[in-house]
Design a protein around this motif. Structure first.
Motif, short mmCIF file in Angstrom:
data_model
loop_
_atom_site.label_atom_id
_atom_site.label_comp_id
_atom_site.label_asym_id
_atom_site.label_seq_id
_atom_site.Cartn_x
_atom_site.Cartn_y
_atom_site.Cartn_z
N LEU A 1 88.13 13.80 91.26
CA LEU A 1 88.67 14.85 90.39
C LEU A 1 87.99 16.16 90.75
O LEU A 1 86.78 16.24 90.81
N TYR A 2 88.80 17.18 91.00
CA TYR A 2 88.27 18.50 91.30
C TYR A 2 88.89 19.51 90.34
O TYR A 2 90.10 19.51 90.15
N GLY A 3 88.07 20.38 89.76
CA GLY A 3 88.59 21.41 88.88
C GLY A 3 89.26 20.87 87.63
O GLY A 3 90.09 21.53 87.03
N SER A 4 88.91 19.67 87.23
CA SER A 4 89.62 19.02 86.14
C SER A 4 89.38 19.69 84.79
O SER A 4 90.27 19.69 83.95
N PHE B 1 98.24 15.02 82.78
CA PHE B 1 97.90 13.98 83.75
C PHE B 1 96.44 13.55 83.66
O PHE B 1 96.00 12.70 84.43
N ILE B 2 95.68 14.12 82.74
CA ILE B 2 94.24 13.85 82.66
C ILE B 2 93.93 12.98 81.46
O ILE B 2 94.35 13.27 80.34
N ASN B 3 93.18 11.93 81.69
CA ASN B 3 92.70 11.06 80.62
C ASN B 3 91.43 11.71 80.07
O ASN B 3 90.35 11.59 80.65
N ASN B 4 91.55 12.41 78.95
CA ASN B 4 90.44 13.18 78.42
C ASN B 4 89.25 12.31 78.04
O ASN B 4 88.10 12.72 78.20
N ASP B 5 89.49 11.10 77.54
CA ASP B 5 88.37 10.20 77.20
C ASP B 5 87.54 9.87 78.43
O ASP B 5 86.31 9.88 78.39
N GLN B 6 88.21 9.57 79.54
CA GLN B 6 87.49 9.27 80.78
C GLN B 6 86.77 10.50 81.30
O GLN B 6 85.64 10.41 81.78
N TRP C 1 83.62 11.03 79.45
CA TRP C 1 82.60 10.04 79.84
C TRP C 1 81.85 10.52 81.09
O TRP C 1 80.65 10.32 81.21
N PHE C 2 82.54 11.19 82.01
CA PHE C 2 81.93 11.65 83.26
C PHE C 2 81.27 13.02 83.14
O PHE C 2 80.51 13.42 84.01
N ARG C 3 81.54 13.76 82.06
CA ARG C 3 81.01 15.13 81.93
C ARG C 3 79.49 15.12 82.06
O ARG C 3 78.78 14.37 81.42
N VAL D 1 80.78 11.87 92.51
CA VAL D 1 80.67 10.96 93.64
C VAL D 1 82.04 10.89 94.28
O VAL D 1 83.05 10.75 93.61
N ARG D 2 82.06 11.01 95.57
CA ARG D 2 83.34 10.94 96.29
C ARG D 2 83.27 9.81 97.29
O ARG D 2 82.41 9.80 98.17
N ILE D 3 84.17 8.86 97.15
CA ILE D 3 84.32 7.79 98.13
C ILE D 3 85.74 7.88 98.64
O ILE D 3 86.69 7.69 97.88
N GLU D 4 85.88 8.21 99.89
CA GLU D 4 87.20 8.31 100.48
C GLU D 4 87.43 7.05 101.32
O GLU D 4 86.62 6.71 102.17
N ASP D 5 88.50 6.35 101.01
CA ASP D 5 88.83 5.13 101.74
C ASP D 5 89.78 5.43 102.89
O ASP D 5 90.82 6.07 102.69
N ASP D 6 89.40 5.00 104.08
CA ASP D 6 90.29 5.08 105.22
C ASP D 6 91.09 3.79 105.27
O ASP D 6 90.51 2.70 105.25
N VAL D 7 92.41 3.90 105.32
CA VAL D 7 93.26 2.72 105.25
C VAL D 7 94.27 2.70 106.39
O VAL D 7 94.71 3.75 106.87
N LEU D 8 94.60 1.50 106.81
CA LEU D 8 95.61 1.28 107.82
C LEU D 8 96.80 0.62 107.14
O LEU D 8 96.65 -0.40 106.46
N ILE D 9 97.97 1.22 107.30
CA ILE D 9 99.20 0.65 106.76
C ILE D 9 99.82 -0.20 107.86
O ILE D 9 100.12 0.30 108.95
#
Length: 96
Positions: A26-29, A41-46, A49-51, A56-64
């Motif tokens: 999430l950026y600029g949320s 589009f934003i789950n305010n409760d979640q 919780w993160f505020r 943490v950013r985990i970017e998954d590289d995927v092969l289709i």
């Protein structure tokens, strides 16, 4: 959004064989909350919780492939896995 759902969406967008990246960050949320079009589009409760926890950013590289989506990213994701990795006692076999 769960990883499996993001991967399913990527499978619909990219023909096999394709390679892509999934990023669940999430950026600029907080600013988006002021915009009604974006805020729906934003789950305010979640978000609350993160505020204040940082980011943490985990970017998954995927092969289709013809058989679906294969995640090529092998990183620790839970607190225990990260602590084990930092301590040098991680078990890479769990990512196979």
């Amino acid at each position: 959004m769960p990883w499996s759902l993001m991967c399913s969406a990527l499978e619909l967008l990219l023909p096999p064989p394709s390679y892509g990246a999934l990023n669940g960050s999430l950026y600029g949320s907080y600013e988006a909350l002021a915009n009604p079009e974006m805020a729906r589009f934003i789950n305010n409760d979640q978000l609350e919780w993160f505020r204040g926890t940082g980011e943490v950013r985990i970017e998954d590289d995927v092969l289709i492939t013809e058989n679906g989506c294969c995640n090529w990213t092998k990183v620790p994701r839970t607190v225990q896995e990260i602590e084990d990795w930092i301590a040098g006692v991680d078990d890479d076999s769990k990512f196979d």
